[in-house]
Design a protein around this motif. Structure first.
Motif, PDB file in Angstrom:
ATOM      1  N   VAL A 394       0.993  -1.052   0.059  1.00 48.10           N
ATOM      2  CA  VAL A 394       0.007  -0.171  -0.106  1.00 48.10           C
ATOM      3  C   VAL A 394       0.949   1.333   0.203  1.00 48.10           C
ATOM      4  O   VAL A 394       2.017   1.353   0.566  1.00 48.10           O
ATOM      5  N   THR A 395       0.286   2.170  -0.736  1.00 48.26           N
ATOM      6  CA  THR A 395       1.005   3.590  -0.711  1.00 48.26           C
ATOM      7  C   THR A 395       0.117   4.655   0.070  1.00 48.26           C
ATOM      8  O   THR A 395      -1.215   4.234  -0.073  1.00 48.26           O
ATOM      9  N   TRP A 396       0.287   5.701   0.198  1.00 44.99           N
ATOM     10  CA  TRP A 396      -0.561   6.615   0.935  1.00 44.99           C
ATOM     11  C   TRP A 396      -0.635   8.073   0.081  1.00 44.99           C
ATOM     12  O   TRP A 396       0.578   8.529  -0.004  1.00 44.99           O
ATOM     13  N   GLN A 397      -1.674   8.591  -0.204  1.00 49.60           N
ATOM     14  CA  GLN A 397      -1.556   9.817  -0.764  1.00 49.60           C
ATOM     15  C   GLN A 397      -1.718  10.849   0.169  1.00 49.60           C
ATOM     16  O   GLN A 397      -2.707  11.075   0.969  1.00 49.60           O
ATOM     17  N   THR A 398      -0.700  11.870  -0.121  1.00 48.65           N
ATOM     18  CA  THR A 398      -0.621  12.996   0.790  1.00 48.65           C
ATOM     19  C   THR A 398      -1.534  14.104   0.246  1.00 48.65           C
ATOM     20  O   THR A 398      -1.694  14.093  -0.938  1.00 48.65           O
ATOM     21  N   PRO A 399      -1.702  15.198   0.967  1.00 42.89           N
ATOM     22  CA  PRO A 399      -2.189  16.482   0.454  1.00 42.89           C
ATOM     23  C   PRO A 399      -1.340  17.019  -0.591  1.00 42.89           C
ATOM     24  O   PRO A 399      -0.259  16.934  -0.673  1.00 42.89           O
TER      25      PRO A 399
END
Length: 736
Positions: A394-399
């Motif tokens: 999984v990767t995480w979408q930052t603002p």
């Protein structure tokens, strides 16, 4: 086994080190002057070389935690700085994006996270996923560290730093059980009067490490707590002084002093000869109706407030600097951003953005990834999700990244993508968006638009992107002959050099002719000595000047009506102030838009079949995206071509062999059929001329569209016949 150093030996080593730097009271005899002793500087008793657990013991950490929480609650500067880190790091929340091989499983996982996890991830049900991340970020800065327990109920529980502490006879290091290598094995958590020991596998400990052996985290405000306390106290003193000065309107002074001072009020009572009454306090003389009578030697001095003094704010900013730097933020980002200019502000924002990215990495690596495995793994174990081997990828979408040059950076991002230097993931990631979601949404919108009969806008990836013209900062002068950015493209240079006298294409001038003229223009050679850049700038100039929003002829509009409308169009008047040039441009526009390659009905093709073919023709869809307009144009095309065929296929007179042109023209003009079909003399003359040419071949007695559907006419001749029969049919010429 290591030998224990005795107290005497340790004291002897300390005396030796002290003597090495003492000398004559200066640090001359030390290789590092900072390590030497000097009478001019006090000894720093808190400086030690020892393990971090001794420097940051429970008592010290708790004291820092209490003071930091107090300052966060009572000092707006502290709260604003801490909240800024949380807000810009988290934004609307860090969103997971599955990166395994099973895309269907990824879709199910993301839906499960959105519907089941994000609304209520913790045991109390008071926080969403975003709320939880914001709370954790604040606790890291204020408290120093924070703990998250992965409970058996499938929810997370936040434990604040003060609840993890040493208990009686438990042998912990500030609430942490350590293994032989110093690794945490368990945590001791206080719950009321009870203590619970939780395995380290079930606890997530979040803090910013400063030393390799650090066990607990200290408040980020520790460096500035004394400064903040002093600043708060000085501010209160200044306010008290200002209030005191503001409460004293005037002072009565005498040479010998006032024997009534201290009696009957703050200023004493007024003498009887002043008012006739000795019971009125002197401060009452400020009444608008009172004119005091002064004794000999007395005078009134007005008091004007002069607090806070001019040096207070610079000194306050000096103290605030420690607050900002201790949190890892530029001081101008926290306080008084107007003090820096545009270029300086870009550096400030870029530096602050690095701090936010650092916090994002801490939360993602130490917390978010473990939370994903906890929730998704639990859902797989419970049968809510299918079992997949790579579920943890999984990767995480930052603002969206913080920037002060949104237009410039957006343009550069588009250019990088078109040049193949970045991916869609990079492009949409900078905007805080999931690239897969955006691609699916774009495809969905295109499919929907196509389903209702509207043409989807086509994007030309090779088309130049017009530079965004941004106003300079208030404190920056507008650059006139500024040095060009070596990384900027020719379109950015063209936007910046507004005072460059670039050549314009003249009406009717094609691209090749304009490029030849532009490349040899003196001003262009001076501004763009590099030939490739000059060529790019000339091409952009031609495109920008010829593809502005010119009016288009509507379906069925003749040339005369279009010319009247085009000549008065605001955009045309502005672009072509000279009337002759405007007229030529309008005429070229009409010919260009009406002479594209429209389909023709084939011999024997009925109207229904032609309409079906015409409505799906690529050139028609491009020229008439509106379905109703396209239908009207196709119907006019069919009617005009079939009417012309019918008129040409009449039994018209032909020139006999040996008959002179004058005799034929006289016979043709008087022919009953010609007079009936072409009552207008000009039309009849044009058709007779055409018939005379067709008769040049003795084997051709008549001409029909069936024999030659394309007429075999020159463009000029076809135009003459079309005008003669009054149909307004234009020659078929493909646009370049």
């Amino acid at each position: 086994m290591s030998k224990k150093v005795s107290l005497v030996a340790r004291m002897g080593a300390g005396i030796k080190a002290f003597g090495a730097g003492f000398g004559a009271g200066i640090s001359t005899f030390q290789p590092y002057e900072g390590a030497g002793f000097s009478r001019k500087r006090p000894v720093i008793y808190g400086a030690h070389a020892r393990d971090s657990r001794l420097d940051l013991n429970e008592a010290t950490r708790t004291e820092l935690l209490k003071l930091a929480r107090h300052m966060y609650r009572n000092v707006g500067l502290i709260k604003g700085a801490v909240d800024s880190i949380a807000t810009y790091s988290i934004g609307p929340g860090l969103r997971p994006q599955y990166r395994g091989t099973d895309q269907e499983f990824g879709r199910l996982c993301e839906e499960y996270w959105r519907d089941m996890v994000a609304p209520s991830p913790e045991v109390t049900g008071r926080m969403t996923w975003t709320d939880m991340l914001l709370t954790l970020s604040r606790s890291i800065d204020v408290d120093g560290d924070v703990f998250v327990v992965m409970t058996e109920k499938g929810k997370l529980q936040i434990v604040e730093g003060h609840r993890v502490c040493e208990g009686d006879d438990y042998g912990t290091a500030d609430g942490v059980f350590l293994g032989k290598l110093g690794e945490p094995t368990a945590y001791l958590i206080q719950t009321g009067d009870m203590w619970r020991k939780l395995s380290a596998d079930t606890v997530i400990h979040l803090m910013e490490l400063e030393r390799p052996d650090q066990i607990r985290g200290g408040s980020s405000l520790a460096r500035a707590l004394n400064h903040v306390r002093d600043l708060k106290m000085l501010g209160e003193f200044e306010k008290d002084a200002l209030k005191l000065q503001g409460s004293i309107a005037a002072v009565i002074t005498t040479n010998e002093g006032d024997e009534l001072a201290g009696q009957g009020g703050f200023f004493g009572t007024v003498q009887a000869q002043d008012t006739g009454e000795s019971t009125i306090a002197r401060e009452e003389i400020t009444s608008s109706a009172t004119i005091p009578r002064l004794a000999p030697g007395e005078k009134i001095e007005m008091v004007g407030p002069n607090r806070p003094h001019a040096g207070f704010e610079p000194f306050a900013k000096f103290l605030i600097r420690d607050v900002a730097m201790g949190l890892g933020l530029p001081v101008e980002f926290v306080y008084d951003p107007a003090s820096v200019g545009g270029a300086g502000m870009r550096f400030i924002v870029a530096k602050a953005q690095r701090r936010f990215e650092q916090r994002q990495r801490l939360l993602i690596d130490r917390f978010c990834n473990r939370a994903w495995r906890y929730f998704i793994g639990g859902a797989i174990a419970n049968g809510d999700l299918p079992a997949v081997e790579d579920y943890a990828k999984v990767t995480w979408q930052t603002p969206k990244s913080l920037t002060v040059d949104a237009g410039r950076e957006a343009q550069q991002a588009r250019e990088d993508y078109k040049a193949g230097l970045s991916s869609l993931q990079d492009y949409f990631g900078e905007l805080g968006l999931d690239w897969e979601e955006q691609v699916r949404q774009i495809a969905k919108e295109r499919e929907f638009i196509a389903s209702i009969g509207t043409v989807t806008p086509q994007t030309d990836v090779a088309a130049p992107v017009e530079a965004v013209k941004e106003a300079p900062a208030i404190d920056e002068p507008t650059p006139v002959n500024s040095e060009k950015d070596p990384n900027a493209g020719p379109d950015a240079e063209l936007s910046a050099l507004v005072e460059l006298n670039m050549p314009d294409p003249t009406p009717g001038e094609n691209e090749s002719a304009f490029m030849d003229r532009c490349m040899t223009e003196t001003s262009m050679i001076k501004e763009y000595p590099d030939q490739d850049k000059r060529q790019a700038a000339c091409k952009l100039r031609f495109t920008s000047k010829t593809e502005f929003n010119m009016p288009d002829p509507t379906v069925g509009e003749n040339e005369s009506a279009f010319m009247d409308r085009c000549m008065t169009d605001r955009a045309m008047v502005k672009e072509y102030p000279d009337q002759d040039n405007r007229q030529e441009a309008c005429k070229l526009r009409f010919n260009k838009k009406t002479e594209f390659n429209m389909p023709d009905p084939t011999p024997g093709e009925n109207e229904s079949a032609f309409m079906d073919r015409c409505m799906t023709e690529t050139s028609m869809i491009k020229e008439y995206p509106d379905q109703d307009k396209r239908q009207t144009a196709c119907k006019l095309r069919f009617t005009s071509k079939t009417d012309l065929e019918a008129k040409v296929e009449l039994d018209l007179p032909t020139q006999n062999p040996g008959e002179s042109d004058d005799n034929f023209m006289g016979r043709c003009m008087g022919n009953p059929t010609m007079n009936k079909e072409f009552p207008d003399a000009a039309q009849r003359t044009a058709v007779c001329v055409r018939q005379m040419k067709l008769s040049a071949n003795p084997q051709t007695e008549s001409f029909t569209m069936k024999d030659d559907p394309d007429f075999n006419l020159s463009a000029k001749e076809l135009d003459m016949v079309a005008k003669a029969v009054g149909l307004g049919v234009k020659k078929k010429t493909k646009l370049s």
